[in-house]
Design a protein around this motif. Structure first.
Motif, mmCIF file in Angstrom:
data_model
loop_
_atom_site.group_PDB
_atom_site.id
_atom_site.type_symbol
_atom_site.label_atom_id
_atom_site.label_comp_id
_atom_site.label_asym_id
_atom_site.label_seq_id
_atom_site.Cartn_x
_atom_site.Cartn_y
_atom_site.Cartn_z
ATOM 1 N N PHE A 270 0.876 -1.174 0.000
ATOM 2 C CA PHE A 270 0.000 0.000 0.000
ATOM 3 C C PHE A 270 0.911 1.221 0.000
ATOM 4 C CE2 PHE A 270 0.484 -1.219 4.470
ATOM 5 C CZ PHE A 270 0.853 -0.037 5.079
ATOM 6 N N SER A 271 0.419 2.293 -0.576
ATOM 7 C CA SER A 271 1.306 3.439 -0.748
ATOM 8 C C SER A 271 1.050 4.519 0.301
ATOM 9 C CB SER A 271 1.122 4.029 -2.142
ATOM 10 O OG SER A 271 -0.185 4.527 -2.262
ATOM 11 N N THR A 272 2.087 5.256 0.585
ATOM 12 C CA THR A 272 1.992 6.454 1.424
ATOM 13 C C THR A 272 2.728 7.546 0.651
ATOM 14 O OG1 THR A 272 4.091 6.217 2.602
ATOM 15 C CG2 THR A 272 2.204 4.991 3.479
ATOM 16 N N PRO A 273 2.620 8.816 1.073
ATOM 17 C CA PRO A 273 3.335 9.851 0.327
ATOM 18 C C PRO A 273 4.852 9.613 0.290
ATOM 19 C CG PRO A 273 1.708 10.828 1.765
ATOM 20 C CD PRO A 273 1.751 9.383 2.119
ATOM 21 N N GLU A 274 5.353 8.691 1.116
ATOM 22 C CA GLU A 274 6.798 8.535 1.222
ATOM 23 C C GLU A 274 7.370 7.196 0.844
ATOM 24 O OE1 GLU A 274 9.268 9.441 4.516
ATOM 25 O OE2 GLU A 274 8.463 11.456 4.623
ATOM 26 N N ILE A 297 12.277 18.118 8.040
ATOM 27 C CA ILE A 297 12.082 19.514 7.673
ATOM 28 C C ILE A 297 12.532 20.486 8.778
ATOM 29 C CG2 ILE A 297 9.693 19.746 8.518
ATOM 30 C CD1 ILE A 297 9.019 20.932 5.740
ATOM 31 N N PHE A 308 6.191 2.885 12.182
ATOM 32 C CA PHE A 308 6.263 4.322 11.917
ATOM 33 C C PHE A 308 5.418 4.615 10.673
ATOM 34 C CE2 PHE A 308 8.393 8.336 10.625
ATOM 35 C CZ PHE A 308 8.131 9.027 11.791
ATOM 36 N N PRO A 309 4.536 5.630 10.757
ATOM 37 C CA PRO A 309 3.531 5.784 9.703
ATOM 38 C C PRO A 309 4.019 6.237 8.328
ATOM 39 C CG PRO A 309 3.224 7.434 11.419
ATOM 40 C CD PRO A 309 4.306 6.537 11.897
ATOM 41 N N PHE A 311 5.668 4.026 6.729
ATOM 42 C CA PHE A 311 5.515 2.670 6.175
ATOM 43 C C PHE A 311 6.506 2.369 5.055
ATOM 44 C CE2 PHE A 311 1.145 3.785 7.746
ATOM 45 C CZ PHE A 311 1.183 2.979 8.863
ATOM 46 N N LYS B 33 3.593 19.016 1.705
ATOM 47 C CA LYS B 33 4.205 19.882 2.723
ATOM 48 C C LYS B 33 3.563 19.616 4.097
ATOM 49 C CE LYS B 33 6.825 23.542 3.736
ATOM 50 N NZ LYS B 33 8.158 23.850 3.299
ATOM 51 N N TYR B 35 2.180 16.899 5.022
ATOM 52 C CA TYR B 35 2.656 15.581 5.444
ATOM 53 C C TYR B 35 4.038 15.708 6.099
ATOM 54 C CZ TYR B 35 3.763 10.604 5.236
ATOM 55 O OH TYR B 35 4.112 9.322 5.578
ATOM 56 N N GLU B 36 4.910 16.478 5.459
ATOM 57 C CA GLU B 36 6.265 16.684 5.993
ATOM 58 C C GLU B 36 6.210 17.335 7.378
ATOM 59 O OE1 GLU B 36 9.457 15.915 5.087
ATOM 60 O OE2 GLU B 36 8.398 14.602 3.706
ATOM 61 N N LYS B 39 5.038 14.954 10.002
ATOM 62 C CA LYS B 39 6.116 14.022 10.364
ATOM 63 C C LYS B 39 7.061 14.678 11.375
ATOM 64 C CE LYS B 39 9.442 12.645 7.475
ATOM 65 N NZ LYS B 39 10.070 12.048 6.302
ATOM 66 N N TYR B 42 5.388 14.921 14.704
ATOM 67 C CA TYR B 42 5.414 13.657 15.448
ATOM 68 C C TYR B 42 6.708 13.556 16.253
ATOM 69 C CZ TYR B 42 5.485 8.733 16.634
ATOM 70 O OH TYR B 42 5.562 7.547 17.347
ATOM 71 N N LEU B 94 -0.109 11.289 19.088
ATOM 72 C CA LEU B 94 -1.049 10.344 18.479
ATOM 73 C C LEU B 94 -1.829 10.988 17.336
ATOM 74 C CD1 LEU B 94 -2.388 8.412 21.613
ATOM 75 C CD2 LEU B 94 -0.686 7.683 19.950
ATOM 76 N N ARG B 97 0.368 11.125 14.376
ATOM 77 C CA ARG B 97 0.439 9.767 13.829
ATOM 78 C C ARG B 97 -0.814 9.476 13.002
ATOM 79 N NH1 ARG B 97 2.208 4.458 14.381
ATOM 80 N NH2 ARG B 97 3.996 5.000 15.639
ATOM 81 N N MET B 100 -0.759 11.147 9.666
ATOM 82 C CA MET B 100 0.115 10.452 8.703
ATOM 83 C C MET B 100 -0.497 9.124 8.264
ATOM 84 S SD MET B 100 3.783 11.152 10.429
ATOM 85 C CE MET B 100 4.792 10.352 9.200
ATOM 86 N N GLU B 101 -1.032 8.385 9.237
ATOM 87 C CA GLU B 101 -1.607 7.069 8.907
ATOM 88 C C GLU B 101 -2.774 7.193 7.929
ATOM 89 O OE1 GLU B 101 -0.607 4.194 12.734
ATOM 90 O OE2 GLU B 101 -2.561 5.141 12.625
ATOM 91 N N GLN B 103 -3.047 9.017 5.529
ATOM 92 C CA GLN B 103 -2.587 9.268 4.152
ATOM 93 C C GLN B 103 -2.192 7.969 3.452
ATOM 94 O OE1 GLN B 103 -3.143 12.427 3.348
ATOM 95 N NE2 GLN B 103 -3.673 12.566 5.521
ATOM 96 N N ALA B 104 -2.092 6.888 4.236
ATOM 97 C CA ALA B 104 -1.680 5.599 3.655
ATOM 98 C C ALA B 104 -2.772 5.053 2.748
ATOM 99 C CB ALA B 104 -1.379 4.605 4.758
ATOM 100 N N GLY B 105 -2.344 4.516 1.629
ATOM 101 C CA GLY B 105 -3.268 3.867 0.694
ATOM 102 C C GLY B 105 -4.030 4.830 -0.181
ATOM 103 N N ARG B 106 -3.649 6.119 -0.143
ATOM 104 C CA ARG B 106 -4.373 7.089 -0.979
ATOM 105 C C ARG B 106 -3.738 7.223 -2.355
ATOM 106 N NH1 ARG B 106 -7.898 10.271 2.066
ATOM 107 N NH2 ARG B 106 -7.690 9.978 4.281
#
Lengths: 360, 106
Positions: A270-274, A297, A308-309, A311, B33, B35-36, B39, B42, B94, B97, B100-101, B103-106
């Motif tokens: 599955f994909s994430t932005p990273e 950053i 860690f999210p 992934f 941005k 997302y960064e 991160k 976090y 949390l 987290r 960020m989580e 955003q997974a699978g998008r």
């Protein structure tokens, strides 16, 4: 004579009665189901912990026999990217035959001597001669909680297509356990890229440039890497304070107990932005970060503990709630929170950087 | 009379279900941005670093001014920053987290 008449017996339930009973049963199930699921997950967790414990013991038995822990994976050693044709050296990573991983080397110590004996460890791990046996499903390498499957998988190339070696695709048995490369990683960069940057101090963020020339030990600061031969005496941070093995569920990406094939790539499911594909070494190894002097950053080292999210395919990933199991260098198994102190996680990954490890 | 009451009850329940569903949807898709920054946020909360928290807050502002992130994204991030400033580091960690989580699978 009196003719007694009794009321006629009821032949069934009314709709309301049935609905009430169904509602009560549904409520009871709803109350009980989470408890049952929790009990089942607790059992799966114990089994997973037990598997890592067995792997930890096997590592120490291997060390007893060979005076060192097995290599992350065995590869033809080259300092210029050249070698015999049978070595099949990858022009980028310089990964080569035979490719057998740490986990394949542990088979005799895991009651899997028959599987080990059926392998020709002097030939490449993708050799057609043992193509059937390398697809074996070995329970000790499988975490019952992992939802991504436990069947063999077909190795992929950089584009995500099937990897072809000697005219045929390669299928390997699955593993849900990976070994630690340390903080640093140099998967695809441990070959043709002759110099690399490594952290010398994650607190001051000081880095230095090293010459790699195919020698992964110049970069790796953990117990397992290409052609590693780590001994207990090398773990000066203390074997209790060093992560050796951890989990990686197939839900994120495919890992194997067999070995590393030149040109193979691990792709995220599955994909994430990273996240994205990573080089062949990640079929069996992961790292904790920070690596290559990379900062986020705000200038903080990029560290990725279990779950860690971001992934990444090169990190530990568990489907147990709240974290994952790790096997320490002394063979003990611990459950580590996914929200562990980031710097502590990095410290636990290296074998000899002299950090003082706190409670975790 | 009774029918209209039932209808009102049904509509009310339907609305509640929709609201609950909307709340359970989590964070929407965000810009790279954001997302960064999440991160970084976090790790800031993980380390309970007040100094870096101030830097992140300034970064959110400058990113908004430069139109690198949207107003709603800045609001989401500032909410997490506010949590951290209120000494609720764990909760803020949390939340970052979760951001960020999601955003997974998008």
């Amino acid at each position: 004579m009196n003719n007694l008449r009794f009321p006629e017996a009821r032949r069934g339930f009314t709709l309301i009665e049935l609905l009430v009973v169904i509602a009560i049963i549904a409520t009871l199930i709803a109350l009980l189901l989470p408890a049952v699921q929790q009990a089942r997950e607790a059992a799966r967790r114990s089994q997973c912990k037990n598997h890592l414990k067995q792997l930890g013991l096997a590592l120490h038995n291997y060390h007893e026999t060979h005076s060192a822990f097995p290599a992350g994976y065995f590869s033809y050693a080259t300092s210029n990217g050249a070698g015999p044709a049978w070595a099949n050296i990858d022009p980028d990573s310089w990964d080569a035959a035979p490719g057998w991983s740490w986990s394949a080397m542990l088979l005799p110590y895991l009651d899997q001597a028959n599987v080990y004996n059926a392998l020709n460890v002097n030939s490449a791990c993708w050799d057609a001669g043992h193509a059937g046996i390398v697809q074996a499903k070995i329970p000790v390498f499988l975490c019952p909680t992992s939802s991504g499957g436990d069947e063999p998988f077909t190795l992929q190339d950089a584009t995500g297509g099937s990897l072809v070696m000697g005219g045929s695709t390669v299928r390997f048995g699955r593993s849900h356990y990976v070994a630690s490369h340390g903080q640093e990683s140099c998967w695809g960069d441990c070959g043709s890229i002759t110099t690399g940057t490594i952290f010398t101090d994650i607190y001051t963020k000081a880095t230095t440039t090293v010459t790699i020339n195919g020698d992964a030990s110049r970069v790796a600061d953990g117990p397992f890497f290409r052609n590693s031969r780590t001994k207990l005496r090398d773990i000066t941070d203390g074997s209790t304070n060093t992560v050796f093995l951890g989990e990686h569920s197939s839900k994120l990406s495919d890992k194997t107990w067999v070995g590393v094939v030149p040109g193979a790539f691990t792709h995220p499911r599955f994909s994430t932005p990273e996240n994205g594909p990573d080089a062949a070494a990640t079929l069996t190894l992961v790292h904790a970060g920070p690596s290559g002097g990379e900062l986020d950053i705000t200038g903080f080292p990029i560290i990725h503990p279990t779950n860690f999210p971001t992934f990444h395919v090169g990190q530990m990933f568990s489907e147990h709630t709240g974290g994952g199991h790790v096997c320490m260098g002394d063979g003990s198994v611990r459950f580590v929170s996914e929200n562990i102190d980031l710097l502590l996680w990095a410290e636990l990954a290296s074998i000899g950087e002299g950090e003082v490890i706190g409670e975790f | 009379m009774r029918t209209s009451m039932l209808r009102k009850c049904f509509c009310g329940m339907l609305l509640m279900v929709v609201v609950v569903q909307l709340n359970a949807c989590g964070y929407p898709e965000v810009s790279p941005k954001t997302y960064e920054i999440s991160k970084a946020l976090y790790s800031v909360c993980n380390q309970k670093s007040e100094e870096r928290l101030r830097a992140v807050k300034a970064l959110i502002q400058s990113s908004l001014s430069n139109k690198e992130i949207s107003v709603s994204e800045a609001d989401m991030l500032n909410e997490i920053v506010a949590q951290a400033q209120a000494d609720e580091w764990e909760e803020a960690m949390l939340e970052s987290r979760n951001l960020m989580e999601d955003q997974a699978g998008r």
